[in-house]
Motif scaffolding. Structure first.
Motif, PDB file in Angstrom:
ATOM      1  N   THR A   1       0.763  -1.234  -0.105  1.00 17.72           N
ATOM      2  CA  THR A   1      -0.024  -0.057  -0.191  1.00 17.72           C
ATOM      3  C   THR A   1       0.966   1.346  -0.106  1.00 17.72           C
TER       4      THR A   1
ATOM      5  N   ALA B   1     -11.054   3.089   9.545  1.00 20.09           N
ATOM      6  CA  ALA B   1     -10.247   1.475   9.021  1.00 20.09           C
ATOM      7  C   ALA B   1     -10.172   1.543   7.788  1.00 20.09           C
ATOM      8  N   PHE B   2     -10.804   2.548   6.819  1.00 16.25           N
ATOM      9  CA  PHE B   2     -10.852   2.577   5.427  1.00 16.25           C
ATOM     10  C   PHE B   2      -9.673   2.970   5.077  1.00 16.25           C
TER      11      PHE B   2
ATOM     12  N   ARG C   1      -6.780   3.202   6.931  1.00 12.46           N
ATOM     13  CA  ARG C   1      -5.828   2.203   7.154  1.00 12.46           C
ATOM     14  C   ARG C   1      -5.428   1.254   6.189  1.00 12.46           C
ATOM     15  N   LYS C   2      -6.716   0.819   5.513  1.00 17.42           N
ATOM     16  CA  LYS C   2      -6.604  -0.589   4.733  1.00 17.42           C
ATOM     17  C   LYS C   2      -6.033   0.185   3.409  1.00 17.42           C
ATOM     18  N   ILE C   3      -6.178   1.148   2.978  1.00 14.77           N
ATOM     19  CA  ILE C   3      -5.653   1.655   1.450  1.00 14.77           C
ATOM     20  C   ILE C   3      -4.361   2.142   1.380  1.00 14.77           C
ATOM     21  N   CYS C   4      -3.681   2.613   2.802  1.00 13.99           N
ATOM     22  CA  CYS C   4      -2.415   3.354   2.717  1.00 13.99           C
ATOM     23  C   CYS C   4      -1.758   3.119   4.030  1.00 13.99           C
ATOM     24  N   ARG C   5      -0.700   3.761   3.965  1.00 14.51           N
ATOM     25  CA  ARG C   5       0.163   3.996   5.312  1.00 14.51           C
ATOM     26  C   ARG C   5       0.288   5.286   5.624  1.00 14.51           C
TER      27      ARG C   5
END
Length: 334
Positions: free
Chosen positions: A7, A32-33, A35-39
Motif C-alpha cells: 500500500t 479503518a478504511f 488504514r486499509k488503503i494506505c500507510r
C-alpha cells in the motif's frame, strides 16, 4: 516506498494548527478504511497532534509523526490567525515534499491553511497549489476539484475576477486543457478522455454581443485540440451546462475561473470534494474546505473530505505506478 503488492505511503500535513486541519487529520487516520488503503504518515509539529488528541479525545497511536517545526504548543489557540501557525503550516509542506523527493512517501495530502496566516508569516504565495508547485519544482500544474459526480479543472485560480479576461490567453487555456487531459490518462487511467469546456461569458458571448473572449480565445483552442483527435466539446454557457449535467457525461470540465466551476461542484459534493494538483510531478491532494476557524477545537469538524483526499492520493499514486509498469486498463472512474 510504494512497491508491488504494497500500500502507498501518504504523508498528511497538519495544516494551520489553529484551524480544523489537525482534527480532521486525526479523525481520518483512525478510520479503518484509510488504514486499509494506505500507510499514513503525519507531518507537522508533534505537539500539535498530541494537543488535539488530548483535547478532542481522538486516539493517536501506531502512526509515525515527522516533526517539521519543533515545539509550538504554547502558541496553539484554536480559531486565531497567527504568523506562527502560518510558518508551521509552510514548514510542514516543505517537509512533506522532501519525504517524496527522498522516496519515503508516495503522495501528499495537505490539510487546510489560512492564506492570511501564511502572509503574516511572509510566505508570499496565493495558495497551497502555488506553494506545492514551487516546492516540487513542477513546471506545469492545474488545479482540479473532484467529487463523486464531476471533475472540474480551472483555467485560472486565485486571482481577482477582474483580471481573468486579461490573464486568459490561448496559450494558457491550451496548457491547462493538456494538463487535465494527461492527468485523466495517467492518474485515472482513462484511455480516451472526454472534456467539456465552459465559456467565459454568459451565453458563450452571444455571438460577440457579450464580449469576444469565447470567439477569439476559447473556440479556436477547442478547434485546435479537436484536430489532434481528442474528444473535447464547448464552449458551453455555464448555467445551461450545469443545469442539465449528469454524472458520466464527461470525464472532466474546464472552467474559466475559480467560482464558475467550484460552486456547482461543492453544491453537489456534500462536503466530500477533493482538490488535486494535476500535472505536478508529485501526487498532492487536499480537502475542498478551509480552516473553519469558527469551529476549530470543538470536535465537530467533518472529516469526509479529508478521507476522500487521502483515498484519491493513494489511488493516484497506485495508478502512476501501474502506468510506469505499462499496465493500462479501459475507462474506469475513481
Amino acid at each position: 516506498m510504494h512497491g508491488r503488492g504494497k500500500t502507498p505511503v501518504v504523508a498528511v500535513t497538519a495544516g494551520d494548527f489553529n484551524g480544523i486541519g489537525p482534527e480532521v487529520v486525526l479523525k481520518s487516520i483512525n478510520a479503518a478504511f484509510v488504514r486499509k488503503i494506505c500507510r499514513p504518515l503525519l507531518v507537522g509539529p508533534a505537539g500539535v497532534f498530541e494537543y488535539y488528541s488530548r483535547r478532542l479525545r481522538i486516539p493517536l497511536h501506531s502512526v509515525r509523526i515527522i516533526e517539521s517545526s519543533g515545539r509550538v504548543d504554547a502558541w496553539i489557540r484554536p480559531g486565531e490567525i497567527s504568523a506562527r501557525s502560518g510558518r508551521a503550516a509552510y514548514q510542514a509542506l516543505e517537509a512533506a515534499v522532501e519525504l517524496v523527493k527522498q522516496r519515503k512517501a508516495d503522495a501528499i495530502v495537505t490539510a487546510p491553511v489560512s492564506k492570511q496566516a501564511l502572509h503574516r508569516a511572509r510566505v508570499d504565495f496565493p495558495g497551497q497549489t502555488e506553494i506545492m508547485q514551487h516546492l516540487s519544482g513542477s513546471r506545469r500544474v492545474a488545479m482540479m476539484l473532484v467529487s463523486g459526480t464531476m471533475r472540474v479543472g480551472l483555467a485560472t485560480i486565485h486571482i481577482p475576477i477582474g483580471r481573468v479576461p486579461r490573464v486568459l490567453t490561448k496559450e494558457l487555456l491550451r496548457e491547462k486543457i493538456d494538463i487535465v487531459w494527461n492527468a485523466l490518462a495517467q492518474d485515472w487511467r482513462i484511455r480516451s478522455p472526454r472534456i467539456a469546456v465552459l465559456a467565459l461569458n454568459p451565453h458563450a458571448s452571444e455571438g460577440g454581443d457579450i464580449g469576444r473572449e469565447d470567439l477569439d480565445i476559447v473556440q479556436p483552442v477547442i478547434a485546435q485540440i479537436r484536430k489532434r483527435g481528442r474528444n473535447i466539446a464547448g464552449p458551453f454557457p455555464a448555467d445551461a451546462f450545469f443545469g442539465r449535467y449528469r454524472k458520466d457525461d464527461y470525464d472532466a470540465i474546464i472552467a474559466m475561473y475559480h467560482d464558475q466551476g467550484l460552486i456547482p461542484l461543492k453544491m453537489s459534493s456534500f462536503g466530500s470534494g477533493v482538490n488535486i494538483s494535476v500535472g505536478m510531478n508529485i501526487v498532492r491532494t487536499s480537502p475542498d474546505h478551509g480552516t473553519a476557524f469558527d469551529i476549530a477545537g470543538k470536535g465537530v469538524a467533518d472529516p469526509s473530505s479529508m478521507i476522500e483526499a487521502i483515498a484519491l492520493a493513494a489511488q493516484v499514486a497506485t495508478n502512476r505506478v501501474a502506468i510506469n509498469r505499462g499496465i493500462v486498463r479501459k475507462r474506469k472512474r475513481v
